[in-house]
Every structure is written in structure tokens, then in C-alpha cells.
Design an enzyme around this catalytic site. Structure first.
Site, PDB file in Angstrom:
ATOM      1  N   TYR A 169       1.009  -1.156  -0.391  1.00  0.00           N
ATOM      2  CA  TYR A 169      -0.393  -0.100   0.038  1.00  0.00           C
ATOM      3  C   TYR A 169       0.638   0.886   0.033  1.00  0.00           C
ATOM      4  O   TYR A 169       1.839   1.355   0.649  1.00  0.00           O
ATOM      5  CB  TYR A 169      -1.210  -0.422   1.411  1.00  0.00           C
ATOM      6  CG  TYR A 169      -1.974   1.434   1.557  1.00  0.00           C
ATOM      7  CD1 TYR A 169      -2.127   1.843   0.421  1.00  0.00           C
ATOM      8  CD2 TYR A 169      -2.411   1.282   3.002  1.00  0.00           C
ATOM      9  CE1 TYR A 169      -2.945   3.529   0.739  1.00  0.00           C
ATOM     10  CE2 TYR A 169      -2.884   2.959   3.289  1.00  0.00           C
ATOM     11  CZ  TYR A 169      -3.519   3.491   2.444  1.00  0.00           C
ATOM     12  OH  TYR A 169      -3.971   4.182   2.691  1.00  0.00           O
ATOM     13  N   LYS A 202      -1.622  -1.642  -3.433  1.00  0.00           N
ATOM     14  CA  LYS A 202      -2.348  -0.082  -3.337  1.00  0.00           C
ATOM     15  C   LYS A 202      -2.264   0.897  -3.331  1.00  0.00           C
ATOM     16  O   LYS A 202      -1.100   1.058  -3.141  1.00  0.00           O
ATOM     17  CB  LYS A 202      -3.239  -0.095  -2.475  1.00  0.00           C
ATOM     18  CG  LYS A 202      -4.713   0.529  -2.414  1.00  0.00           C
ATOM     19  CD  LYS A 202      -5.705   0.873  -0.789  1.00  0.00           C
ATOM     20  CE  LYS A 202      -5.122   1.213  -0.010  1.00  0.00           C
ATOM     21  NZ  LYS A 202      -5.559   2.066   1.242  1.00  0.00           N
TER      22      LYS A 202
END
Lengths: 294, 294, 294, 294
Positions: A138, A166
Site C-alpha cells: 500500500y 494499492k
């Protein structure tokens, strides 16, 4: 066993609500989670940024993950946030989440001292060697303080169970790079609300968002319009929700979602200091933006 | 009782060393602290950024503060770092430091979610109401993730025991603003090593720095040249140490100081992951920069 | 013949005034220039940013340079701005300035398309081969749009008649680098007004500034305090003028100097569109800042 | 008479080629323009950034506009770049373009001194009062040095013949804002090549681009896929050309297009200094990127 790319569509962040004494309120968390599940989202992601992960102690984190998994009860997959400043604590929480039944873990390389690419790689690699469920890497410099370059993200994907990325920088070019470098099958996810339309157009597999706490129908309909290649409808749906998406990001997701729940007549609990509730002016603005939406 | 502006000159940051198992090594911390005290610095600041405060748990933080105060034993004042993401934990550690005998506490508003000015003010105000020793407000967006505007810093000084400001943005204009807005008596401190000369020229009362772990004589001599208004000598001293100051900041203070101690023949212990030691190339560069320096 | 480092102290920028029809007003330029010369500055620099060089056509530029040199009449050296987007026009104006009697030329690599380091080097090198007076390389990304790295500036100094560097980024670290890389004898100049004290402390040989149009005594006194190594006096003088220095930079030098002249009772002429005069609120603020100064 | 929103689809930028003596080569410009027209683009935009507008003198600008209009001969509309640092020269060139037959003019507020919003508004307003053809306001801080806020762009649209906005910041959020604030009928155009897909997804009416000099079929096919709401096909077409789009932007459009023409076996002429041709390494990279592309 779940596949490495089990997540698709709308991946919803529950907030972590507190009671008046600023202690985590697990019963309220459970009911807010049930509300999200019933709204039609495709996955749950507790202890993301919206879930104020870094403001919780170890026991609180474990209680939240446990509650989320119990409530999901297999109805939809759970992506557990396990990020921590130190590698040792990240491993600890990742193992806990795996044992508790999470489908995958999400890890942002939190930083106080700016980390080198080698340190970040080793951080992910160490965690990966201690668990067997997939990891979503992420990237969100605005909260985590580290901006992982596309080249570093690509390198992280060499670690066998780092299977998802992400991107929350809000820069659609990062997604273009990932898609180009890694092929059409790469599982990249959008974590920037105002980029929802552009990211789906670029091929994002899912949208990680706190918005379904307030407007789940608009969020899922946007996803379906994209799947159906109905661009005019997707544009229409996106521009309906875009002002609200910008607002909740600008004001901070925990504050804005808690306020929006209250405006919806749902108890959103209290925040933990130093975070404070929206002021009156922002509340009125939020009320105006939510009028007539979902 | 100590005055609110007890700190002046060179305020030295000890590192927090770890053992091979990445546990805090208090005996080594004690001996490194004694070494700093004997080097002639004017104050000690344990658990700053150099002391990797955010990577420690509560018990570790308490052990470090206790050890620093026992070793200082009143020979020089101790400025204890007590920063934390939540207000509750910041209050807790500030009270601990006061009880243990710290002359003052240093607080940086750490951020995951970007804080509003009101939230930051309330954070400091809450801590201030729980202790009676002075507070140094510390601005360092590069590590803490929050950039307090000069206007906010000025507002914080309205809180009775917020009496000192440490600026680490590296922007000398911030110091000009503070000095202009608050008069010649304001106690502002420089926390940016490469700005040492410019900050003293601008009127900074002290320099908070990890450099005395490696070059204490050059650091204190620079301070004295400024006090004596000997600008040519100050320039000469500054340019001697400037390449090293830039290097230790660029590489990260905990990594660079640990490496430099090793090059000086002093045990600097281990780092805690994800932080890793300097690589060979950087070690050789550091060795070259330290050659012939005090 | 003048040496390569003839400039030292306060190098003053005259404005280029226009008449009501927005044509260059040479008689007014001449009288404003005489006023600057008599104020005690050490050199003149017509057609800098303050002199709105890029808003003039070729004939206007030649008229301004000619007038400045005629008025200086050897009483102080003249540094002529000859920057242009194309290399061919820069050569043209540099040759004109040399023939007209300028002691040196100042060149900023103006950019529309971002230039590579090689293109910038070749630009300076081509001009240098066409003239025999010294060149001051001028770095000011805020106006010119190009930020020359310290490494590129160092490379430019390999060109025989590039002998001076003016840094206007406002980043004192650039000056530290130049001084360190090039030794104590390098002629570097400060072009950022709010950095005047820090730059002199870092060893800048001169300060290129439009401020002497309004406060020449404070500017020259600051320089002398530094030369006398009287740091307390330099601080005192700097903090007196610092608010005004910040204001004139923030509002744009041509606008602010024209307005300040008017407040001093001196005709500053008109601006050329799109530049517009300060509005009333800014005029009152400027009046307040100039009260009691110089 | 043409409508205010006559431009739609692919709006192609021709380069301005020079001869070996760095003089504008009008016959070559004419043949390159004819080549573009026959490639199927929807409009021509001479003297944009690609056309190195700011590097030309007045006579050269007039010759280029005249040649473009003669060659277009009504087969497709011409959008003439008339930007200039001063308002007076902008008016002059806008009037020339109107008289010569341009369908509209494109104006970027070029800056040396940072302009206030009022100055920019007045600049556009003055030009608008002197012509009766539509104006496209063009925002491109990377070349022009001014970043017009969405609020300012909205304000500019109050001027009757400012009817189109071209956004080249590469930030898709600016387009979201324009669309949201101004409704679905607003004519906004994308000027950032790597944003082509995201901008069309956001509702951009057209794409102003130099790419058709090299890959016209891919550019126009992308536009048609979007018009047909065929998102998978649009993605496929975009990812085919995306590496090349990024390359030509990163290297500078005049340099990259001239080199690409040469690789296509078409004479692209010479550049004007300080701009220099791509070096060998970049040429080989460009060759690799163009392989197999339309």
C-alpha cells in the site's frame, strides 16, 4: 483456499469508533461493520487509515480484527491492516491476522526516518516469510510518509505473496506504469477516492474506500457501469459523488465518516485525540453534499 | 528551580542503541551518554528523532529517560522527548519525564492523519495542563509529517509553559519570522544541522544536534565563535564540518551516528528493523568525511 | 581594465519605468539611476528581473543599457542583464553591452521548454566565446523557470569568463555547496532579499537587490556590519529591514519598487501590462512597513 | 461563421522547423502541416508549445500562422497560438490571427513575474475586447510558469469569447472541477499526453497533442473508442501508445517530434538554440518505442 487476487470491486473501510472515554467501542464497530456488509460491498478492510490503525495499541488492534472476521463470517473476504513502524510488530500483527482468518493483509511502510528501498524491501520480505496469505502493498505518502516509486513496487511483486498493489498517491500515471510494466493481469487497486473514475478507466481491479459508509449504492453502481463499459453512465455516477469524495478526503476520513454517519442518523462514536470532530461549518457543508445522495 | 530558557548552546542527541536481538541496550546507552556529557555539550536531549523515539514501546521509553537523568545527575539539563501520536500517551510520557527530573520536554506533533491547527493547539494545551516543566515545541515535517506554520508556532507560545521553539525545516525564513514576531528574547532553537551557521546568525539560542556524538569540539567551537561575534572564525569552523553535517542528515541520523561511532572505535550497538546499517560505500564516504575532524 | 571579481557589496537594480502609454521612459530611468548612484551603492545592474528585461523589445533594451552606462560614467561598475530565450539574441545583447562599456553581463537561462544541462552549458559557452567581459551566471527558478543545480553551476565556472554566480533560490545550502566546492575565493552573490543576512554569514561577496531604491542606507550598513564582523549589529540592521524585504519580494519587485518610490515622493512611472500597480490595501501595508526606515 | 465549440477530437500541434542557419523553414512547415491534415486529425494548432512560439520573433510568428491557414484552406479549423509576455503583443498577434482566418486563438498567460489573478483576468479581457473569434485559455505551469487555479479558469469563462479551456497540468482533478462547476456542456480540452485516457474518461471534448506527427492512427482511434464507449478497446489503444506519449513529454515535444519524424524518414528540420537534438541514447530509445506503432 482463496486465490491471490480474491479482491475485486468495492473494498470498504470501516471506521474504528471510540466511546466517550476514547476507548475502542467493539460493539459499535461490529454493528457498523454489519451495516457495511449488508450495503453490498465486495470486501472489508479493517484497520486501514480510516480505521486509525496507528492510534491503537496492540490489544485494540487484535480486538478489531477479531470482531471484523467474526462478523464477516465468510460472507465476504477481509483484508486486514497490519502496518507498523517496526518490522517486528508488523510480523506480529500479520501472523495474528492470518491465524484469525483474514484473506490477506495490507501493509503500508510507515516511516519516521525515511526508509531506503532496500529497507522497505526487506521489511516486506521479512513479513512475507512469516505468513502464507497474500499481501497488498500500500503506497500512500500523504499518511505513511513514504512514497514508494513504481520501480520499487515492481520489485516488491517479486516477493511470492506480495500479489496486490494499492496506489493512493492520486497520480493516475503510477497506475499506467504498473499496468504497462506488469501486464493486464496485475492486480492494482485504487485508494484515492477522487481518482475513482480515472483509476477504473486505467484498469484498476478495485477501489479501496471509506465512502460506502455513506454512499454504498453510488460506489457499487460506478463499479458496475465500468464493468459494463458504459462510460456515459460511469461519468454521470462519478460526477454525482465526486464533490462528496473530495470533501471526505480533504477533511480526513475518520473525521468525515464519523460526521456523515451522524448525519445519516447512525451512531459513529467518538474520535481519539488529537483527532477532533468536524466543526459546525464543515458539518453543514457535509450535510449539503450528502443531500439526495444514496 | 530551572528557568524557562535554561537551554543554550549545544543540545546533544544521544542515540538509542540496541543489542543483537534488537532490544534496547541501556548499559550502552549510559556509556554513550557519559561520553557526550564529557565532550562539553550544554544539554542532553534523549528520545529525539535520533533516539528513534517512535520505534520504542512505553517501557523502553521510560528506561531510556530514567537512564539519561541518572547519568546526567544534574551536571547538565535534560530535555526529554515525549512525542506520541495520541494525546493520551503524550500526556503519560510527559508526566513520567517530569517526575523523573527532566528540565523540560520536547514535543513534535506526530501525524498520521494531517492535523488541523486547532487539533495541534489542543494537543499541546492538554499536555501543558498536566505538567509544570517547560515544553519545547518541535517542528520537523520531514520526520513528523506535520508542518506547523510560523503563525501556529506563535499561537502555541500563548500556552504558558510552551516557552521554546525548535525549528527543523531547514528554512531560515521561519526563524526570521519567529524572531521578528516574538522579539529578540524569544528562545528559538535550530534542529537542522546544515543550517547551523545561518541559524546562529539569525539569533538562534541553541543548536539541537546529534553531531556531538562524532565532532563535539567543532560543534561547541562554532557556538563560541558566534558568541564572540567572530564571523570569519565561525565561517571557517562551519565549512570544516558542513560536509559531515550534510551527510549525517542525508543518510538518517540513527544510521549515520551509529556508523560514525564505529569508525571512531566506539560501540554504537545495533539498529532496530526496518532501519539497516549504512552500506559499505556510505561507510567509506563517512570515513573520508570524518578524517581529520575533531 | 576591470578584474573578474570587480563586484562587491551592494549591487543595485534600477527599475525600468514606463510612461502613461507604456513606452519606456528613458529620462525617468536616468534620474532614478542617478538617485541610486548617489545613495552609496557599489554597483548598478540594469535589466535584471526588477528591470523587467523580458517585457522589452530589442531597441528598448539597448536604450536602457546605454542610458545606464552614460549615467554611471565610470563612477561605479555596471552589470548588464542580457538574458534571452534564444542563444542568438543573448549573444546579440551581450555583444552590445560589452561594446557599450558594461563591466560584466548577467545571464539567466530563461526557459520555456525545460533545458537540459548540456543545453544550458552550451548556451553560456556560446555567449562566452563572443565576448571578453566576465559573465555572472544567475540562478532564479522562480522567474526564469530553470533551476540550475549546484553541480551545473560548478560546471559553468569552467568556462573562462563565467566568473561569478548569483544564487536567488533563497536556499542557503546552495551557497554552502558553492563555497565548499569552489573555495573561499569563489565570487558568489546573493539575489534573494530575505536571505541577505544568512548569505553574508555564509560568505557571499555581494547582494544584488532592488531594495536600495527605497532603503539604501540600511542595505549598505548591513554590508559594512558584516565586513566588520559585528554580528549583533548586523542582526539588528537585518531585522529592521526584513519585513520590507519580504514584502517587496512577495508582491513582485517591479510593482513594489514603483509603489515605494511613489510613497517616497519620487516618480516611479508606470508599469507595462499585464503588470498592474499594487492595490490600495498593499499600498497601505507598504507605507506602514517603510515608516521610519532609511 | 464557426461556433464557439468548433473543436473536438484530436487537435494536432505541428512543429516549427528551422533550416541549418536556424531560420524558420516555411516550405518544410507547410509540407509537415499537409502531412498532419492528411493523417485524419480534427484540427490544427500552430504556435503552441510544440511550435516553440516564444522562440520566434513577430515576423516569424505571422509567417507560420499565414502558412498554416493557407494550407488548411478550410479543410479543418485552425487554432492559432498568440501568447506573449506583454498584453500589447498578445493583442497584436490575436488580431493578426483573426484577420488571417483562424477559427480561434489559444492563449497561455506567460509569466516572468508571477501574475496576480486580476492581472491574468485583465490580460485575457483586454485581448478578448480586441477580437471576435473564440479564445481557448490554456493552463500549463510547466512551460508558462503560471498555474491558473480552477477558480480563476471559471472566472475567465465569464469573458464572452473565452469559451474553451485547455488543461495541461496533468492533474485530472482539475478537469473534474471544471466539469462539475461548469456542467456537462463545458468545452474543456486535455493538453497532457499521458492523461489522454483519464481526460477522455472525465469528459474532455478534445486532446491537443503533438503525437499525431508520429502516431496519428492510434490517437484518432483512441478518440473513437471513447466516443463508442468501448472502454476495453480504449484501454488497449492507450496502453499501446502510453510509453511513447510519456517519452515525448519527458524529452520535450519539439526535440522528440523532430527526432521521431527523422526516424519515420521525414525531414523534421533543425532546432533553434538553446534547444538541441536528442542524443544517441534517446534516439535509440525513441526508435524502440516507435517500433510497430502506427
Amino acid at each position: 483456499m482463496q486465490s491471490a487476487t480474491t479482491f475485486e470491486g468495492i473494498i470498504a473501510y470501516p471506521i474504528t469508533p471510540f466511546d466517550a472515554a476514547q476507548q475502542v467501542n467493539i460493539p459499535l464497530f461490529t454493528s457498523l461493520t454489519e451495516r457495511l456488509i449488508q450495503s453490498g460491498v465486495h470486501a472489508l478492510a479493517p484497520l486501514g487509515s480510516t480505521g486509525v490503525l496507528p492510534y491503537l495499541n496492540d490489544a485494540e488492534k487484535e480486538a478489531v480484527i477479531t470482531a471484523a472476521l467474526q462478523q464477516a463470517a465468510g460472507r465476504l473476504p477481509v483484508l486486514a491492516g497490519v502496518s507498523n513502524l517496526t518490522t517486528e510488530r508488523t510480523v506480529y500483527h500479520a501472523k495474528f491476522a492470518e491465524k484469525a482468518g483474514a484473506a490477506a493483509v495490507m501493509i503500508i511502510p510507515m516511516s519516521y526516518w525515511k526508509l531506503t528501498d532496500d529497507e522497505i524491501f526487506q521489511h516486506y520480505d521479512t513479513v512475507a516469510r512469516h505468513i502464507s496469505i497474500p499481501i497488498m502493498a500500500y503506497n500512500n505518502p500523504a499518511t505513511g510518509g513514504v512514497d514508494m516509486s513504481p520501480a520499487l513496487l515492481k520489485r516488491l511483486l517479486q516477493i511470492p505473496n506480495v500479489t496486490m498493489i494499492k496506489e493512493s498517491t492520486g497520480d493516475v500515471q503510477r497506475m499506467h506504469y504498473l499496468r504497462r510494466e506488469l501486464g493486464a493481469d496485475v492486480a492494482f487497486y485504487n485508494g484515492s477516492n477522487p481518482l475513482a473514475l480515472a483509476a477504473f478507466a486505467a484498469g484498476a481491479k478495485g477501489w479501496c474506500t471509506a465512502a460506502p459508509n455513506l454512499i454504498p449504492a453510488l460506489n457499487t453502481q460506478l463499479y458496475h457501469a465500468i464493468r459494463n463499459s458504459d462510460l456515459p453512465k460511469a461519468q454521470h455516477l462519478f460526477y454525482q459523488q465526486q464533490p462528496l469524495l473530495q470533501f471526505i478526503v480533504a477533511k480526513g476520513l475518520p473525521r468525515a465518516i464519523q460526521a456523515g454517519l451522524q448525519l445519516r442518523g447512525t451512531d459513529g462514536g467518538f474520535l481519539r485525540s488529537p483527532l477532533q470532530p468536524l466543526d459546525d461549518k464543515d458539518m453543514r457543508e457535509l450535510e449539503r453534499l450528502m443531500e439526495g445522495l444514496g
